[in-house]
Scaffold this motif. Sequence first.
Motif, PDB file in Angstrom:
ATOM      1  N   GLN A   1       1.044  -1.197  -0.184  1.00 21.49           N
ATOM      2  CA  GLN A   1      -0.067  -0.018  -0.232  1.00 21.49           C
ATOM      3  C   GLN A   1       0.836   1.283   0.199  1.00 21.49           C
ATOM      4  OE1 GLN A   1      -3.716   0.329   0.322  1.00 21.49           O
ATOM      5  NE2 GLN A   1      -3.312  -1.812  -0.439  1.00 21.49           N
ATOM      6  N   LEU A   2       1.853   1.237   0.888  1.00 24.24           N
ATOM      7  CA  LEU A   2       2.721   2.647   1.186  1.00 24.24           C
ATOM      8  C   LEU A   2       3.655   2.567  -0.235  1.00 24.24           C
ATOM      9  CD1 LEU A   2       3.931   2.120   4.661  1.00 24.24           C
ATOM     10  CD2 LEU A   2       2.208   3.806   3.918  1.00 24.24           C
ATOM     11  N   LEU A   3       3.901   1.444  -0.911  1.00 21.93           N
ATOM     12  CA  LEU A   3       4.949   1.599  -1.901  1.00 21.93           C
ATOM     13  C   LEU A   3       4.139   1.984  -3.457  1.00 21.93           C
ATOM     14  CD1 LEU A   3       7.504  -0.682  -0.741  1.00 21.93           C
ATOM     15  CD2 LEU A   3       7.574   1.435  -0.705  1.00 21.93           C
ATOM     16  N   LYS A   4       2.682   2.056  -3.388  1.00 18.44           N
ATOM     17  CA  LYS A   4       2.025   2.241  -4.504  1.00 18.44           C
ATOM     18  C   LYS A   4       2.780   3.380  -5.472  1.00 18.44           C
ATOM     19  CE  LYS A   4      -2.757   0.873  -3.929  1.00 18.44           C
ATOM     20  NZ  LYS A   4      -3.842   1.581  -3.428  1.00 18.44           N
ATOM     21  N   ASP A   5       3.044   4.460  -4.853  1.00 17.94           N
ATOM     22  CA  ASP A   5       3.737   5.593  -5.638  1.00 17.94           C
ATOM     23  C   ASP A   5       4.950   4.864  -6.335  1.00 17.94           C
ATOM     24  OD1 ASP A   5       1.649   6.867  -4.659  1.00 17.94           O
ATOM     25  OD2 ASP A   5       3.054   7.881  -3.279  1.00 17.94           O
ATOM     26  N   LYS A   6       5.831   4.426  -5.542  1.00 15.75           N
ATOM     27  CA  LYS A   6       7.171   3.731  -5.859  1.00 15.75           C
ATOM     28  C   LYS A   6       7.001   2.864  -7.043  1.00 15.75           C
ATOM     29  CE  LYS A   6      10.347   5.850  -3.375  1.00 15.75           C
ATOM     30  NZ  LYS A   6      10.604   6.881  -4.098  1.00 15.75           N
ATOM     31  N   LEU A   7       5.845   1.992  -6.884  1.00 12.25           N
ATOM     32  CA  LEU A   7       5.575   0.935  -7.862  1.00 12.25           C
ATOM     33  C   LEU A   7       5.180   1.547  -9.055  1.00 12.25           C
ATOM     34  CD1 LEU A   7       3.479  -1.960  -5.900  1.00 12.25           C
ATOM     35  CD2 LEU A   7       5.781  -1.814  -7.198  1.00 12.25           C
TER      36      LEU A   7
END
Lengths: 322, 473
Positions: free
Chosen positions: A97-103
Amino acid sequence: MKSLYEHRFNSVDAVQRECASVKYIASRQIATTVYLAFNLQKPILIEGPAGVGKTELAKAMSEILQVQLIRMQCYEGLDESKALYEWKYGKQLLYTQLLKDKLSELMEGAKGLAQSIERLHSHDDLFFSEHFLEPRPLFKALHEDTGCVLLIDEIDKSDQEFEAFLLEVLSDFQVSIPELGTISARVKPLVILTSNNTREMSDALKRRCLHLYIPFPDAKLERQILETRVPGLSDTLRRELVAFIQSVRTLDLKKQPSVSETIDWARVLLLLSAEHLSVDLVRDTLNTFLKFEEDIAVASEQIVGMLDKAREEAALAHARNA
Amino acid sequence: MQETLEDFFKALRGSDLDVSLTDGIEAGRALSIVGVADREVLRHALGATLAKSLDDRIVFDACFDRFFSYDLFRKASGRTNDPNAMEVKTSESQDVRHEEESAPRVGKGQCAGAGGGGGAQGLADMLLKNDQAALIKSMNEAARQVGVTDIWFFTQKGQYIQKIQEQMGLKDLNQLINGLAGNPQAAGRVTNLKLARRRLFEEVRNFVEKQLAMYGTAPTKRLHDEYLQSQKLSNIEQRDFQRMHEIVRKLAKRLAVIHSKKKKQETRGQLDFRKTMRRNVAFDGVLFETYWRTKVIERAKVIAICDVSGSVRNYARFLLLFLYSLTEFMAKIRSFAFTNTLVEVTDVFDDMPVNQAVDKVMKEVGGSGTDYGQMFRDVEDRLMSKIDKRTTVLILGDARNNHGEPQADVMRLLHQRAKRVIWLNPEPRAFWGLGDSEMKRYAPHCHIVKECNTLKHLERTMDDLLRVSTAAV
């Protein structure tokens, strides 16, 4: 902390001595088995009535060897996710969830599904690495750099499936985790299994272990144990107390008092600063070492007789020592 | 030491304690670690590796004492009768044993093969000088030479005694005595030698008896067990009851293990999706908490009904024995016995040791005038409401009803309600339905019907049962 096998036992006597130094009085049999287990690097399966120091032995060993004690309590329904490892599902989810942007950053420029998956692949099984692994007792024990004493308590309470699962751990000191492969122990732990014999263990398990049966101690050994565990007790009281407990054990009881109960009782008597056992005193404190109403009823009928006998035996023991 | 250890394993196996190859290797390693200096340490070290339970340990200790004891030829050695002799001897004798292992194998040849004066002189000297260590050594070697560890039956005793004596040089000793017999000057020597020969015989006999006790117990027992298993239960005598109990217990235990599985089994890896969705509504549909599928395993309830009437008198004891063993291992079992009316005996079984319990039931319930009809009416009145699709009904009896009303419709009802109805009949199948037997009427309403009058039958039935019950789970 130093490694487990840096410690050396020179002989059976040495084991006995070192156990005594951490206030565990080991009989010759216990010492021999421990000595063998240490040298053969085999697990010990300890059987015996409750409260004779099965678990205590593991604690003593960890103290002597100065390594961590990892304890695994068995119960019905215990399975590998609670004994070995579990994936931290919540953490995995939180991270995605937190790394959505990174993904989405990572995915930028990728054309089509195939290419995106390709790109994800190049980043490994990130979410199934040790970061997201919740180690449980068995895993921890194998992973310990300095080795440890692994206590698998009351193995008879676990299911047969679990017992079968343990076999790999006990014979090769390794476990297989599908996502990570086979993990071997860094330093072989000293494994101690205890069983109260509520069910028979499988032959396969028994074959992998050294067998040790710890019975109730005899009077002499029990006196020694009391001496180290409850040092404030007077000599006469200790002799009387042990003789009394020994004769209680000959009664037909639901649950016979074991060493831990003897120690409890001794502590109580010490608190009451008693010098001698008297009928009233025994009757009032009977519930410290008998845990069933019926047992107390049976024993209280015979207090007077047993007390006389205990005094006699105590005097005899005293005379023998002198 | 290797050979001694192997002999010891053989003795253990002879005492009905299984020593596997890996156990043997471990014991060898243990031995090399602790050494043989201290008898108690040696005992505990071997015990920890070879005995696998408390029962094993008791057998082991007894065997250890017998195997590593050297009290032979001691009575004669009156000179060394100081009180410490015993302790000295045990450690000493181990040294002897030890030396014997390391010593080159010449003694054997001398004693036996070399014959002539040497052997006889040797034996005679040893006997006259009362050289205990040498005698034991010689006897042990002779024993190994003739393979005494293979002794199985008491009928082989004489043969082995003779063989060992011969191996030790008896022939030459006899010749020596015969040769001296005519010589009046050597009369005293002859008497002494004759006495010594007598003692030799006694000692060897003693030794062989011990060996038999050590190596022969298990094979004889096994043979006896085999006999018991294939004999008709009605032919087995009262004194074998205890042994039968042990065998039956093992059977019952196997059955019970299947039933003692845990109630719920988690099928790891199978997500219960519906439950998970429902529980995670609170998290906006993000699946934080997962729920896994579980499989519920029911513990079977068993109702066992045993006929103890006159017609099955001879079997009843063993049927009760089996029932008793079952109650020992299964929690949810209710046992009943009947001649005509149904009597619950669960409490009797719970409270008393096996022999007393069986006697009590036989005395109180047993009798003549079997009435299956009455029994089934009782079942209908008292038990039918407790029987549901989780219950197994086990009936042990010959279905000989004295031409009374069979009440087969109760059986039909049982068949419909219960999970399984099992009937074990001690009569051979050919007799069913003959005379007053109602077996043919009851049989169609049972899930399993078996003839059961030997332990082998019982065992086979158990196997079938287990297969059915595992399939049914």
